[in-house]
Design a protein around this motif. Structure first.
Motif, PDB file in Angstrom:
ATOM      1  N   TYR A   1      72.903  46.628  60.206  1.00  0.00           N
ATOM      2  CA  TYR A   1      71.671  45.981  59.769  1.00  0.00           C
ATOM      3  C   TYR A   1      70.624  47.008  59.364  1.00  0.00           C
ATOM      4  CZ  TYR A   1      70.372  47.002  64.611  1.00  0.00           C
ATOM      5  OH  TYR A   1      70.141  47.636  65.811  1.00  0.00           O
ATOM      6  N   ILE A   2      69.700  46.544  58.537  1.00  0.00           N
ATOM      7  CA  ILE A   2      68.585  47.349  58.051  1.00  0.00           C
ATOM      8  C   ILE A   2      67.333  46.487  58.141  1.00  0.00           C
ATOM      9  CG2 ILE A   2      67.586  48.567  56.071  1.00  0.00           C
ATOM     10  CD1 ILE A   2      70.593  48.569  54.978  1.00  0.00           C
ATOM     11  N   VAL A   3      66.264  47.035  58.671  1.00  0.00           N
ATOM     12  CA  VAL A   3      64.983  46.340  58.682  1.00  0.00           C
ATOM     13  C   VAL A   3      64.002  47.152  57.843  1.00  0.00           C
ATOM     14  CG1 VAL A   3      63.055  45.485  60.056  1.00  0.00           C
ATOM     15  CG2 VAL A   3      65.387  45.364  60.971  1.00  0.00           C
ATOM     16  N   LEU A   4      63.477  46.533  56.803  1.00  0.00           N
ATOM     17  CA  LEU A   4      62.421  47.144  56.001  1.00  0.00           C
ATOM     18  C   LEU A   4      61.083  46.621  56.498  1.00  0.00           C
ATOM     19  CD1 LEU A   4      60.980  48.559  53.659  1.00  0.00           C
ATOM     20  CD2 LEU A   4      61.719  46.677  52.168  1.00  0.00           C
ATOM     21  N   VAL A   5      60.263  47.521  56.998  1.00  0.00           N
ATOM     22  CA  VAL A   5      58.915  47.163  57.425  1.00  0.00           C
ATOM     23  C   VAL A   5      57.941  47.685  56.382  1.00  0.00           C
ATOM     24  CG1 VAL A   5      57.165  47.367  59.232  1.00  0.00           C
ATOM     25  CG2 VAL A   5      59.589  47.336  59.847  1.00  0.00           C
ATOM     26  N   VAL A   6      57.176  46.776  55.786  1.00  0.00           N
ATOM     27  CA  VAL A   6      56.236  47.142  54.732  1.00  0.00           C
ATOM     28  C   VAL A   6      54.818  47.103  55.300  1.00  0.00           C
ATOM     29  CG1 VAL A   6      55.437  46.665  52.396  1.00  0.00           C
ATOM     30  CG2 VAL A   6      57.765  46.026  53.068  1.00  0.00           C
ATOM     31  N   ASP A   7      54.132  48.251  55.238  1.00  0.00           N
ATOM     32  CA  ASP A   7      52.772  48.355  55.773  1.00  0.00           C
ATOM     33  C   ASP A   7      52.022  49.374  54.923  1.00  0.00           C
ATOM     34  OD1 ASP A   7      50.456  48.889  57.433  1.00  0.00           O
ATOM     35  OD2 ASP A   7      51.577  48.013  59.108  1.00  0.00           O
ATOM     36  N   GLN A   8      50.833  49.014  54.480  1.00  0.00           N
ATOM     37  CA  GLN A   8      50.079  49.896  53.586  1.00  0.00           C
ATOM     38  C   GLN A   8      49.272  50.956  54.314  1.00  0.00           C
ATOM     39  OE1 GLN A   8      48.118  46.803  51.032  1.00  0.00           O
ATOM     40  NE2 GLN A   8      49.017  48.007  49.387  1.00  0.00           N
ATOM     41  N   PHE A   9      49.113  50.850  55.602  1.00  0.00           N
ATOM     42  CA  PHE A   9      48.367  51.844  56.380  1.00  0.00           C
ATOM     43  C   PHE A   9      46.985  52.117  55.783  1.00  0.00           C
ATOM     44  CE2 PHE A   9      52.893  52.898  56.863  1.00  0.00           C
ATOM     45  CZ  PHE A   9      53.020  52.768  58.234  1.00  0.00           C
ATOM     46  N   GLY A  10      46.340  51.063  55.320  1.00  0.00           N
ATOM     47  CA  GLY A  10      45.013  51.238  54.744  1.00  0.00           C
ATOM     48  C   GLY A  10      45.012  52.061  53.470  1.00  0.00           C
ATOM     49  N   GLY A  11      46.142  52.040  52.753  1.00  0.00           N
ATOM     50  CA  GLY A  11      46.216  52.796  51.513  1.00  0.00           C
ATOM     51  C   GLY A  11      46.619  54.242  51.705  1.00  0.00           C
ATOM     52  N   LYS A  12      47.037  54.597  52.906  1.00  0.00           N
ATOM     53  CA  LYS A  12      47.438  55.981  53.202  1.00  0.00           C
ATOM     54  C   LYS A  12      48.911  56.012  53.608  1.00  0.00           C
ATOM     55  CE  LYS A  12      42.792  57.006  54.957  1.00  0.00           C
ATOM     56  NZ  LYS A  12      42.022  57.438  56.132  1.00  0.00           N
ATOM     57  N   GLY A  13      49.664  56.843  52.952  1.00  0.00           N
ATOM     58  CA  GLY A  13      51.056  57.022  53.340  1.00  0.00           C
ATOM     59  C   GLY A  13      52.010  56.084  52.636  1.00  0.00           C
ATOM     60  N   ASN A  14      53.298  56.306  52.897  1.00  0.00           N
ATOM     61  CA  ASN A  14      54.355  55.536  52.266  1.00  0.00           C
ATOM     62  C   ASN A  14      54.406  54.121  52.824  1.00  0.00           C
ATOM     63  OD1 ASN A  14      57.254  54.788  51.456  1.00  0.00           O
ATOM     64  ND2 ASN A  14      57.050  56.854  50.611  1.00  0.00           N
ATOM     65  N   VAL A  15      54.585  53.129  51.966  1.00  0.00           N
ATOM     66  CA  VAL A  15      54.553  51.728  52.396  1.00  0.00           C
ATOM     67  C   VAL A  15      55.906  51.233  52.881  1.00  0.00           C
ATOM     68  CG1 VAL A  15      52.666  51.222  50.803  1.00  0.00           C
ATOM     69  CG2 VAL A  15      55.031  50.733  50.108  1.00  0.00           C
ATOM     70  N   LEU A  16      56.976  51.991  52.621  1.00  0.00           N
ATOM     71  CA  LEU A  16      58.328  51.555  52.965  1.00  0.00           C
ATOM     72  C   LEU A  16      58.828  52.284  54.206  1.00  0.00           C
ATOM     73  CD1 LEU A  16      59.941  51.621  49.398  1.00  0.00           C
ATOM     74  CD2 LEU A  16      58.863  49.672  50.556  1.00  0.00           C
ATOM     75  N   ASN A  17      59.159  51.526  55.238  1.00  0.00           N
ATOM     76  CA  ASN A  17      59.658  52.088  56.489  1.00  0.00           C
ATOM     77  C   ASN A  17      60.955  51.388  56.858  1.00  0.00           C
ATOM     78  OD1 ASN A  17      56.988  53.604  57.329  1.00  0.00           O
ATOM     79  ND2 ASN A  17      56.410  51.547  56.683  1.00  0.00           N
ATOM     80  N   PHE A  18      61.994  52.159  57.111  1.00  0.00           N
ATOM     81  CA  PHE A  18      63.312  51.577  57.342  1.00  0.00           C
ATOM     82  C   PHE A  18      63.818  51.869  58.747  1.00  0.00           C
ATOM     83  CE2 PHE A  18      64.125  50.251  53.040  1.00  0.00           C
ATOM     84  CZ  PHE A  18      63.391  51.120  52.261  1.00  0.00           C
ATOM     85  N   ASN A  19      64.315  50.833  59.401  1.00  0.00           N
ATOM     86  CA  ASN A  19      65.048  50.968  60.644  1.00  0.00           C
ATOM     87  C   ASN A  19      66.505  50.678  60.317  1.00  0.00           C
ATOM     88  OD1 ASN A  19      62.960  51.016  63.116  1.00  0.00           O
ATOM     89  ND2 ASN A  19      62.145  49.801  61.421  1.00  0.00           N
TER      90      ASN A  19
END
Length: 208
Positions: A121-139
């Motif tokens: 399995y893969i979980v994509l967590v999308v978070d903009q961090f207030g416009g700072k950093g990469n928005v794509l995070n994968f588990n």
């Protein structure tokens, strides 16, 4: 730089922004691969089952609405068909930390449980961090490492998750292009990728 050092750098850079991933699936089994930075590891985990959808079995959850209703439905159907055809589970959570279901997502999606044999399995967590950093995070579950090695995720983040890409194309395109890239790889003949596929994947390659 030695090979071992290069591998370590790759591991540490794979999830350049995993703050949301830590908050989402904290205290999971070793089956999930995450590489938090020290500063990010200080973020406290969240457990908000009240933020989970009432409807069971959704593959795409939007606590923060980054996708249109139509985009989310199409993506949900695409991921359901991917799982039915291949056994690979890909899930998407759109959030804005600390506004996230957090650890409650494990039970909803049946992920990262002790002794669990289904680790493809893969979980994509999308978070903009207030416009700072990469928005794509994968588990990424252990069962996916031979199909999509660490370098693939690094390249996928670099191609679609940067603040520049989101600013120029929109976060919805960042999400859909990233997801379609993963689906294309998992539906390929050898179910393997090191490089991110070119844009414009055909509907057939996505399972439609």
């Amino acid at each position: 730089m030695s090979t071992s050092n290069q591998q370590e750098v790759s591991r540490r850079s794979l999830f350049h922004n995993t703050a949301s991933a830590i908050a989402v699936i904290a205290s999971t089994s070793a089956a999930i691969t995450t590489f938090p930075l020290e500063s990010q590891a200080r973020l406290e985990a969240v457990d908000r089952p009240d933020l989970l959808p009432k409807e069971a079995g959704l593959n795409v959850i939007q606590v923060e609405k980054f996708l249109t209703t139509g985009q989310a439905k199409r993506m949900d159907s695409m991921l359901a068909k991917l799982e039915a055809d291949t056994g690979f589970r890909l899930r998407v959570l759109c959030q804005s930390y600390p506004n996230t279901p957090g650890t409650a997502i494990k039970n909803y999606w049946d992920l990262g449980k002790e002794g669990q044999k289904d680790d493809k399995y893969i979980v994509l967590v999308v978070d903009q961090f207030g416009g700072k950093g990469n928005v794509l995070n994968f588990n990424v579950g252990e069962g996916m490492k031979l199909n999509l090695p660490n370098v693939f995720w690094t390249r996928l983040q670099a191609k679609y998750g940067t603040t520049f890409y989101v600013k120029e194309n929109g976060i919805d395109f960042a999400i859909t292009n990233a997801v379609e890239s993963v689906v294309t790889c998992l539906r390929s003949t050898d179910q393997f990728c090191m490089n991110v596929p070119d844009q414009g994947a055909s509907m057939k390659s996505l399972g439609f």
